[in-house]
Motif scaffolding. Structure first.
Motif, PDB file in Angstrom:
ATOM      1  N   TYR A 262       0.836  -1.206   0.000  1.00 52.19           N
ATOM      2  CA  TYR A 262       0.000   0.000   0.000  1.00 52.19           C
ATOM      3  C   TYR A 262       0.871   1.257   0.000  1.00 52.19           C
ATOM      4  CZ  TYR A 262      -3.994  -2.993   1.019  1.00 52.19           C
ATOM      5  OH  TYR A 262      -4.959  -3.959   0.946  1.00 52.19           O
ATOM      6  N   ASP A 263       0.329   2.308  -0.609  1.00 46.45           N
ATOM      7  CA  ASP A 263       1.029   3.587  -0.641  1.00 46.45           C
ATOM      8  C   ASP A 263       1.139   4.193   0.743  1.00 46.45           C
ATOM      9  OD1 ASP A 263       1.494   3.743  -3.336  1.00 46.45           O
ATOM     10  OD2 ASP A 263      -0.369   4.778  -3.780  1.00 46.45           O
ATOM     11  N   MET A 264       2.204   4.955   0.940  1.00 41.62           N
ATOM     12  CA  MET A 264       2.268   5.756   2.148  1.00 41.62           C
ATOM     13  C   MET A 264       1.490   7.052   1.912  1.00 41.62           C
ATOM     14  SD  MET A 264       6.204   7.102   1.882  1.00 41.62           S
ATOM     15  CE  MET A 264       6.806   8.015   0.457  1.00 41.62           C
ATOM     16  N   ALA A 265       1.046   7.662   2.996  1.00 41.93           N
ATOM     17  CA  ALA A 265       0.344   8.945   2.906  1.00 41.93           C
ATOM     18  C   ALA A 265       1.356  10.054   2.645  1.00 41.93           C
ATOM     19  CB  ALA A 265      -0.410   9.216   4.196  1.00 41.93           C
ATOM     20  N   PRO A 266       0.950  11.125   1.962  1.00 40.83           N
ATOM     21  CA  PRO A 266       1.887  12.223   1.714  1.00 40.83           C
ATOM     22  C   PRO A 266       2.308  12.902   3.011  1.00 40.83           C
ATOM     23  CG  PRO A 266      -0.348  12.859   1.114  1.00 40.83           C
ATOM     24  CD  PRO A 266      -0.382  11.389   1.397  1.00 40.83           C
ATOM     25  N   SER A 267       3.535  13.393   3.014  1.00 43.23           N
ATOM     26  CA  SER A 267       4.068  14.094   4.181  1.00 43.23           C
ATOM     27  C   SER A 267       3.379  15.448   4.338  1.00 43.23           C
ATOM     28  CB  SER A 267       5.582  14.291   4.024  1.00 43.23           C
ATOM     29  OG  SER A 267       6.064  15.279   4.897  1.00 43.23           O
ATOM     30  N   ALA A 268       2.844  15.710   5.514  1.00 39.90           N
ATOM     31  CA  ALA A 268       2.160  16.981   5.777  1.00 39.90           C
ATOM     32  C   ALA A 268       3.116  18.160   5.626  1.00 39.90           C
ATOM     33  CB  ALA A 268       1.541  16.970   7.174  1.00 39.90           C
ATOM     34  N   SER A 269       4.353  17.999   6.064  1.00 41.60           N
ATOM     35  CA  SER A 269       5.317  19.106   5.970  1.00 41.60           C
ATOM     36  C   SER A 269       5.668  19.409   4.511  1.00 41.60           C
ATOM     37  CB  SER A 269       6.584  18.778   6.762  1.00 41.60           C
ATOM     38  OG  SER A 269       7.238  17.634   6.230  1.00 41.60           O
ATOM     39  N   GLN A 270       5.763  18.366   3.687  1.00 42.58           N
ATOM     40  CA  GLN A 270       6.053  18.596   2.272  1.00 42.58           C
ATOM     41  C   GLN A 270       4.866  19.236   1.561  1.00 42.58           C
ATOM     42  OE1 GLN A 270       9.262  18.481   2.534  1.00 42.58           O
ATOM     43  NE2 GLN A 270       9.540  17.406   0.580  1.00 42.58           N
TER      44      GLN A 270
END
Length: 553
Positions: free
Chosen positions: A185-193
């Protein structure tokens, strides 16, 4: 397996492929893999016997590209395996999941000079994610599971397994069985990025989006449309990304990839920020969109950006593409109205297509061919466009409205894939019309697979643009050298050739015959070929026009 016979490695290999939900295997049997082919005869997997191993690899390539599940092709050792190589490399360069399996000489003689012995693993390794040889029967479950996991996991690609002829006959341990499938499964996008990317876009005056093949293979179309509409950012696609953003959307710029500075390129000339969504660098050189390397680039993909002097990343967001786009859109205030640049560029493309649609000259102009193909095909129908001058015209002008409905090879940019690929496309999407569009040069590279389609009752239409030359090379030579050489050839009677294979054959003899002939062929539940002479004098006229074009914006 015969009564009383012990299960062998070939039987286990077939069971492992069944476990991976393989529907079709494309290939040709050989002396050294007869036990495996025999095991497949008792399997629910449908074996598609082809006429050349290259065709088998292209079929697996296109099946993987359309379904996201690895297409499977097989061959015998030596020349059979080597014939798979081009299609395997094409799948790998185009990020299509594929598993290639071939026989190999037995372990009893692989260490010395012997008949048909070639180091196949070493040969396939440069054009695959992984290549290896099965040395023991008990290794088969792990190796098959690894092959499919690697092939199907982002970034997808090709893998290769060699099975020595003596290994496939060995008995297997009593407890040998396929492994359970685990999904990555994909990881969630980084909030900081996401926050950093939002800041870059807040300061942008003329942002533009480039959507690539990664966005298409990751089902990001709907999210991309929402993102573009919320922020009022124009969207261009690569050739392989065609359709991931519908060409009739007010924000659409069309496709990038032509050899000259095309209309959509002007949208990038003015851009200060480029949002690259699922863009793979081999689709289109970064230098063409960022020549002075000064534009800020936001990279949104499921894997890190490749290093390139013209693709210096301001912010990279790695993870699920749709989630990344939604998160970034939510971090910004909505903008109003469609971008003006999109209307101008779409208008220029539409003018070209409309002029061509009304051109009754013969041989048929490329613009007329593109316009009539579009009128004959539904929004969800699939057209495969082979490499050559035909690709340049179709990729530029063919309006595409859904991902993976205009299939182009632009990683390896291989000739000869469209006809065998159409067979796989129809198997993967039987409810859709399938049209293979190719020049006469690429058609004759794998035309023998028409017999495969007839025998297997897989209906599609092949449309051959006939100019009796390698048209793209001729175009390039005339453009750069002012002359051409060694590009012309003769053809057989394509209609008679098609009919000799049991294919319905049609010849277009006037521009007005093209559309009704296409409609008739596409309506038949049969394998059909349409041969149409094309007037490629338009090639140099187009590059001259684009070369003289000043900023249309």
């Amino acid at each position: 397996m015969a009564t009383g016979q012990k299960p062998n490695a070939a039987e286990l290999l077939a069971r492992c492929l069944e476990n991976e939900d393989v529907e079709f295997i494309f290939g040709i049997p050989g002396e050294e893999n007869i036990h495996f082919v025999d095991a497949l005869s008792r399997s629910p997997i449908r074996f598609i016997l082809v006429r050349h191993e290259q065709g088998a690899a292209f079929m697996a390539d296109m099946y993987g590209r359309l379904t996201g599940r690895a297409g499977v092709c097989i061959a015998t050792l030596g020349p059979g395996a080597i014939n798979l190589l081009l299609g395997v490399a094409d799948a790998h360069a185009d990020s299509a999941p594929l598993v290639a399996i071939s026989a190999q000489v037995g372990l009893s003689r692989i260490y010395k000079e012997s008949h048909q012995s070639v180091d196949l693993v070493a040969m396939f390794r440069p054009v695959t994610k992984w290549a290896d040889m099965v040395l023991r029967p008990e290794a088969i479950p792990e190796m098959v599971r690894k092959a499919f996991k690697l092939a199907q996991t982002e970034r997808p690609g090709a893998v290769y397994l060699a099975v020595p002829e003596d290994v496939e006959q060995l008995s297997i341990p009593r407890d040998a069985a396929p492994l359970a499938i685990n999904v990555v499964y994909d990881m969630a996008p980084s909030a900081s990025q996401v926050r950093r990317a939002a800041e870059v876009l807040k300061g942008a005056k003329s942002p533009v989006i480039l959507a690539g093949h990664g966005a298409a293979r990751n089902d990001a179309s709907e999210t991309l449309v929402r993102f573009s509409e919320r922020l009022s950012i124009p969207v261009a696609t690569t050739f392989m990304g065609k359709g991931v953003f519908p060409d009739d959307h007010p924000n659409a710029l069309g496709a990038l990839g032509f050899m000259r500075h095309d209309y959509a390129n002007f949208g990038f000339d003015r851009a200060d920020v480029i949002v690259c969504v699922g863009y793979d660098l081999q689709e289109y050189a970064p230098e063409r969109i960022n020549p002075d390397a000064r534009k800020k680039i936001i990279h949104i993909h499921r894997y890190p950006a490749e290093v390139d002097a013209h693709y210096h990343i301001a912010v990279g967001i790695e993870g699920n593409i749709a989630q990344s786009l939604d998160a970034l859109a939510s971090a910004l205030e909505p903008a109003q109205g469609p971008p003006a640049v999109s209307a101008v560029i779409r208008g220029l493309l539409r003018q070209e297509l409309d002029r061509g649609a009304g051109d009754d000259s013969f041989p048929v102009k490329p613009q007329r061919l593109v316009a009539d193909i579009r009128r004959a095909m539904g929004r969800e129908d699939i057209v495969l466009v082979d490499t050559g001058a035909v690709k340049m015209w179709m990729a530029r002008l063919y309006p595409t409205y859904a991902a993976n409905t205009c299939l182009i090879s632009n990683g390896l940019a291989t000739m000869g894939f469209a006809l065998p690929g159409a067979i796989a496309a129809k198997l993967a999407c039987p409810e859709r019309k399938v049209l293979a569009v190719m020049g006469d040069g690429s058609f004759l590279m794998n035309s023998q697979e028409l017999e495969t389609a007839v025998r297997e009752k897989i209906p599609f239409v092949a449309l051959v643009w006939e100019d009796r030359a390698y048209g793209l090379i001729k175009w390039k030579m005339e453009l750069e050298l002012g002359r051409d050489s060694h590009c012309d050839f003769t053809n057989p009677d394509f209609v008679a050739y098609a009919q000799s294979l049991g294919v319905k054959g049609y010849r277009v003899r006037a521009a007005g015959e093209l559309l009704p002939t296409l409609n008739r062929a596409l309506a038949d539940d049969a394998v059909s070929l349409v041969a149409c002479p094309v007037d490629y004098s338009e090639n140099l006229a187009l590059t001259k026009k684009l070369g003289e074009l000043t900023d249309p914006l």
